[in-house]
Design a protein around this motif. Structure first.
Motif, PDB file in Angstrom:
ATOM      1  N   ASN A 317     -25.931   8.205  49.894  1.00 44.76           N
ATOM      2  CA  ASN A 317     -25.068   9.358  50.124  1.00 44.76           C
ATOM      3  C   ASN A 317     -25.030  10.300  48.927  1.00 44.76           C
ATOM      4  OD1 ASN A 317     -23.347  10.591  52.065  1.00 44.76           O
ATOM      5  ND2 ASN A 317     -21.600  10.101  50.766  1.00 44.76           N
ATOM      6  N   ARG A 318     -25.443   9.820  47.749  1.00 44.33           N
ATOM      7  CA  ARG A 318     -25.499  10.670  46.564  1.00 44.33           C
ATOM      8  C   ARG A 318     -26.830  11.421  46.467  1.00 44.33           C
ATOM      9  NH1 ARG A 318     -22.543   6.259  45.236  1.00 44.33           N
ATOM     10  NH2 ARG A 318     -20.515   6.620  44.233  1.00 44.33           N
ATOM     11  N   LYS A 319     -27.684  11.243  47.478  1.00 42.86           N
ATOM     12  CA  LYS A 319     -28.975  11.931  47.491  1.00 42.86           C
ATOM     13  C   LYS A 319     -29.163  12.661  48.822  1.00 42.86           C
ATOM     14  CE  LYS A 319     -31.220   8.564  44.417  1.00 42.86           C
ATOM     15  NZ  LYS A 319     -32.370   7.661  44.246  1.00 42.86           N
ATOM     16  N   PRO A 320     -28.282  13.634  49.107  1.00 43.43           N
ATOM     17  CA  PRO A 320     -28.390  14.342  50.387  1.00 43.43           C
ATOM     18  C   PRO A 320     -29.545  15.339  50.388  1.00 43.43           C
ATOM     19  CG  PRO A 320     -26.655  15.311  49.058  1.00 43.43           C
ATOM     20  CD  PRO A 320     -27.156  14.115  48.287  1.00 43.43           C
ATOM     21  N   ILE A 321     -30.281  15.368  51.469  1.00 46.93           N
ATOM     22  CA  ILE A 321     -31.323  16.381  51.649  1.00 46.93           C
ATOM     23  C   ILE A 321     -30.759  17.566  52.425  1.00 46.93           C
ATOM     24  CG2 ILE A 321     -33.551  16.854  52.740  1.00 46.93           C
ATOM     25  CD1 ILE A 321     -34.332  13.980  52.084  1.00 46.93           C
ATOM     26  N   CYS A 322     -29.977  17.269  53.459  1.00 50.63           N
ATOM     27  CA  CYS A 322     -29.289  18.321  54.205  1.00 50.63           C
ATOM     28  C   CYS A 322     -28.248  17.680  55.111  1.00 50.63           C
ATOM     29  CB  CYS A 322     -30.271  19.163  55.024  1.00 50.63           C
ATOM     30  SG  CYS A 322     -31.079  18.237  56.357  1.00 50.63           S
ATOM     31  N   ARG A 323     -27.425  18.521  55.723  1.00 47.82           N
ATOM     32  CA  ARG A 323     -26.455  18.055  56.709  1.00 47.82           C
ATOM     33  C   ARG A 323     -26.514  18.952  57.941  1.00 47.82           C
ATOM     34  NH1 ARG A 323     -21.094  17.164  52.868  1.00 47.82           N
ATOM     35  NH2 ARG A 323     -21.686  15.136  51.988  1.00 47.82           N
ATOM     36  N   PHE A 324     -26.317  18.345  59.117  1.00 48.41           N
ATOM     37  CA  PHE A 324     -26.255  19.103  60.360  1.00 48.41           C
ATOM     38  C   PHE A 324     -24.793  19.233  60.782  1.00 48.41           C
ATOM     39  CE2 PHE A 324     -30.240  16.421  61.040  1.00 48.41           C
ATOM     40  CZ  PHE A 324     -31.042  17.334  60.374  1.00 48.41           C
ATOM     41  N   TRP A 325     -24.346  20.461  60.917  1.00 49.32           N
ATOM     42  CA  TRP A 325     -22.991  20.734  61.387  1.00 49.32           C
ATOM     43  C   TRP A 325     -23.119  21.332  62.790  1.00 49.32           C
ATOM     44  CZ3 TRP A 325     -18.862  19.547  58.104  1.00 49.32           C
ATOM     45  CH2 TRP A 325     -19.190  19.266  56.779  1.00 49.32           C
ATOM     46  N   PHE A 326     -23.254  20.451  63.782  1.00 51.20           N
ATOM     47  CA  PHE A 326     -23.558  20.888  65.146  1.00 51.20           C
ATOM     48  C   PHE A 326     -22.381  20.714  66.112  1.00 51.20           C
ATOM     49  CE2 PHE A 326     -28.439  19.998  64.798  1.00 51.20           C
ATOM     50  CZ  PHE A 326     -28.530  21.012  63.852  1.00 51.20           C
ATOM     51  N   ASN A 327     -21.235  20.311  65.598  1.00 45.70           N
ATOM     52  CA  ASN A 327     -20.125  19.977  66.499  1.00 45.70           C
ATOM     53  C   ASN A 327     -19.303  21.187  66.940  1.00 45.70           C
ATOM     54  OD1 ASN A 327     -20.851  17.324  66.324  1.00 45.70           O
ATOM     55  ND2 ASN A 327     -19.403  16.824  64.697  1.00 45.70           N
ATOM     56  N   GLY A 328     -19.476  22.323  66.263  1.00 43.61           N
ATOM     57  CA  GLY A 328     -18.700  23.508  66.597  1.00 43.61           C
ATOM     58  C   GLY A 328     -19.420  24.430  67.553  1.00 43.61           C
ATOM     59  N   LYS A 340     -25.988  19.250  43.645  1.00 44.35           N
ATOM     60  CA  LYS A 340     -25.399  18.695  44.876  1.00 44.35           C
ATOM     61  C   LYS A 340     -24.366  19.633  45.509  1.00 44.35           C
ATOM     62  CE  LYS A 340     -27.749  15.039  43.732  1.00 44.35           C
ATOM     63  NZ  LYS A 340     -27.145  13.826  43.261  1.00 44.35           N
ATOM     64  N   GLN A 341     -24.450  20.924  45.209  1.00 48.51           N
ATOM     65  CA  GLN A 341     -23.569  21.899  45.835  1.00 48.51           C
ATOM     66  C   GLN A 341     -24.159  22.283  47.194  1.00 48.51           C
ATOM     67  OE1 GLN A 341     -20.542  22.920  44.470  1.00 48.51           O
ATOM     68  NE2 GLN A 341     -21.051  21.248  43.065  1.00 48.51           N
ATOM     69  N   GLU A 342     -23.317  22.244  48.219  1.00 42.21           N
ATOM     70  CA  GLU A 342     -23.791  22.497  49.581  1.00 42.21           C
ATOM     71  C   GLU A 342     -23.579  23.960  49.985  1.00 42.21           C
ATOM     72  OE1 GLU A 342     -21.842  20.247  52.588  1.00 42.21           O
ATOM     73  OE2 GLU A 342     -23.299  20.720  54.163  1.00 42.21           O
ATOM     74  N   GLU A 343     -24.580  24.521  50.649  1.00 44.97           N
ATOM     75  CA  GLU A 343     -24.477  25.864  51.227  1.00 44.97           C
ATOM     76  C   GLU A 343     -24.801  25.770  52.707  1.00 44.97           C
ATOM     77  OE1 GLU A 343     -26.684  30.233  51.206  1.00 44.97           O
ATOM     78  OE2 GLU A 343     -27.321  28.678  49.797  1.00 44.97           O
ATOM     79  N   LYS A 344     -23.867  26.203  53.555  1.00 39.61           N
ATOM     80  CA  LYS A 344     -24.085  26.169  55.001  1.00 39.61           C
ATOM     81  C   LYS A 344     -24.775  27.452  55.457  1.00 39.61           C
ATOM     82  CE  LYS A 344     -20.083  23.273  56.166  1.00 39.61           C
ATOM     83  NZ  LYS A 344     -18.816  23.230  56.940  1.00 39.61           N
ATOM     84  N   VAL A 345     -25.832  27.266  56.254  1.00 36.28           N
ATOM     85  CA  VAL A 345     -26.591  28.404  56.787  1.00 36.28           C
ATOM     86  C   VAL A 345     -26.610  28.298  58.305  1.00 36.28           C
ATOM     87  CG1 VAL A 345     -28.829  29.551  56.869  1.00 36.28           C
ATOM     88  CG2 VAL A 345     -28.017  28.553  54.722  1.00 36.28           C
TER      89      VAL A 345
END
Length: 387
Positions: A317-328, A340-345
């Motif tokens: 979990n400390r090595k994220p490649i990306c995240r999918f935010w598909f629930n909305g 490790k700063q996340e940017e949502k596109v």
């Protein structure tokens, strides 16, 4: 380099080459010859690859097939080539049909340099089938097709082995195609077949229209259920201890290490309520295909959570490649920088992930750096760890 990587390397060049290819001869030299070479055959050795191979057919003398592949001085495979702009659905591979009846070759390939269709005589000996048993599209390479295609390489070529699996692969593929077509636009016969088993009333036109939608919905839900069940069996969580020591507190003084990932009890609880969707799984496979160019794909792992679905390096979990935010209502993909700063596109469809290929590969590359750096004192020129 793996065989599939060779094909992908060739495929990456096609979009740049196509606009400059005008003739059949240019198609052969720019696209077909490199493909044959990727199979392991030397296109510059006439004892392996013979261009303009002459095979007299009946009263027709001096007819030529574009390429014949030889093994132990015997023809084993022949290619009929068309210009890259040719729609293969609109032509008949006449050369291959004729040569099948007068030669010992059991494999014929029709190609425009992008699509490769492999034929044999599975239905009637010495008469080429009207439909190919295998088809490769270089602009949409499928791993199951590549697995079959490996059997055509010089090192492993065995015509009996190829034809043993050809029938199963061909007819399974055709059945899958028919099922996909039926579930997208079911025919009346298909609707009646299922309708009669669950509906006792009269199958009127309006009822058939309803069942058409029922079939589509049932098919989608069935596939999603199968995927979810498979994923849950693969990523089922293991119970975590009720008290976990802080990982950082366990690092000896003077060392800098990458801290292993530890799931906390509340994370485990949440995972049990998670269902991974077909869309999230599709996105995961796209990311995996993208980063496998530089990272072993086995190290790319999917981990789902209630609010997002994460793709991790080494399941950490400390090595994220990306995240999918598909629930909305709108889909987002979260990208990470080196801190490790996340940017949502925002994305419209899952395939939009391909637009961010470079960014994903860069993130995966962060984790290929050395993970342990010792600062312990040196003894006789080497680092020594005190016990």
């Amino acid at each position: 380099m793996d065989f599939i990587d060779k094909l992908r390397e060739l495929a990456a060049l096609i979009p740049k080459q196509v606009e400059h290819i005008r003739t059949e001869e240019a198609t052969k030299s720019a696209l077909v010859m490199p493909f044959i070479n990727a199979l392991g055959f030397n296109v510059f050795d006439p004892t392996e690859v013979t261009p303009e191979f002459v095979a007299d057919v009946g009263v027709k003398k001096g007819e030529k097939v574009d390429y014949v592949i030889l093994k132990d001085a015997q023809p084993i495979m022949m290619f009929e080539c068309k210009a890259v702009s040719t729609d293969l659905d609109k032509i008949t591979p006449s050369q291959l049909y004729r040569y099948f009846s007068v030669t010992s070759v059991r494999i014929g390939v029709l190609t425009n340099g992008i699509v490769y269709r492999f034929f044999s005589d599975l239905e009637e000996k010495n008469k080429m089938d009207t439909k190919p048993f295998l088809e490769l599209n270089m602009l949409g390479i499928e791993e199951p097709v590549v697995e079959q295609l490996k059997k055509f390489t010089k090192q492993t070529f065995d015509v009996e082995d190829i034809l043993t699996s050809a029938s199963e692969f061909k007819y399974t593929r055709e059945i899958k195609r028919i099922l996909a077509t039926q579930f997208q636009a079911p025919t009346d016969d298909f609707i009646r077949y299922f309708g009669k088993q669950v509906y006792s009333g009269v199958m009127t036109q309006s009822v058939r229209e309803q069942f058409s939608e029922f079939l589509k919905r049932a098919y989608t839900e069935f596939i999603n259920d199968q995927i979810a069940a498979r994923l849950q069996s693969v990523i089922a969580p293991t119970p975590a201890p009720t008290s976990v020591p802080t990982p950082e507190s366990m690092i000896p003084a003077g060392f800098s290490v990458d801290v292993p990932d530890v799931k906390q009890p509340d994370e485990v609880k949440d995972e049990r309520q998670v269902v991974t969707t077909a869309e999230e799984l599709e996105a995961y496979y796209i990311v995996k295909a993208i980063v496998r160019e530089s990272v072993d794909s086995k190290r790319i792992v999917l981990r789902d959570a209630l609010s997002y679905c994460a793709v991790l390096f080494d399941d950490n979990n400390r090595k994220p490649i990306c995240r999918f935010w598909f629930n909305g209502a709108k889909k987002y993909i979260g990208f990470f920088d080196e801190q490790k700063q996340e940017e949502k596109v925002g994305i419209e469809v899952v395939d939009d992930i391909y637009k961010h290929t470079d960014r994903l590969r860069t993130t995966a590359g962060f984790y290929l750096k050395p993970e342990v750096t010792s600062k312990a004192p040196k003894v006789n020129g080497t680092n020594r760890v005190e016990s």
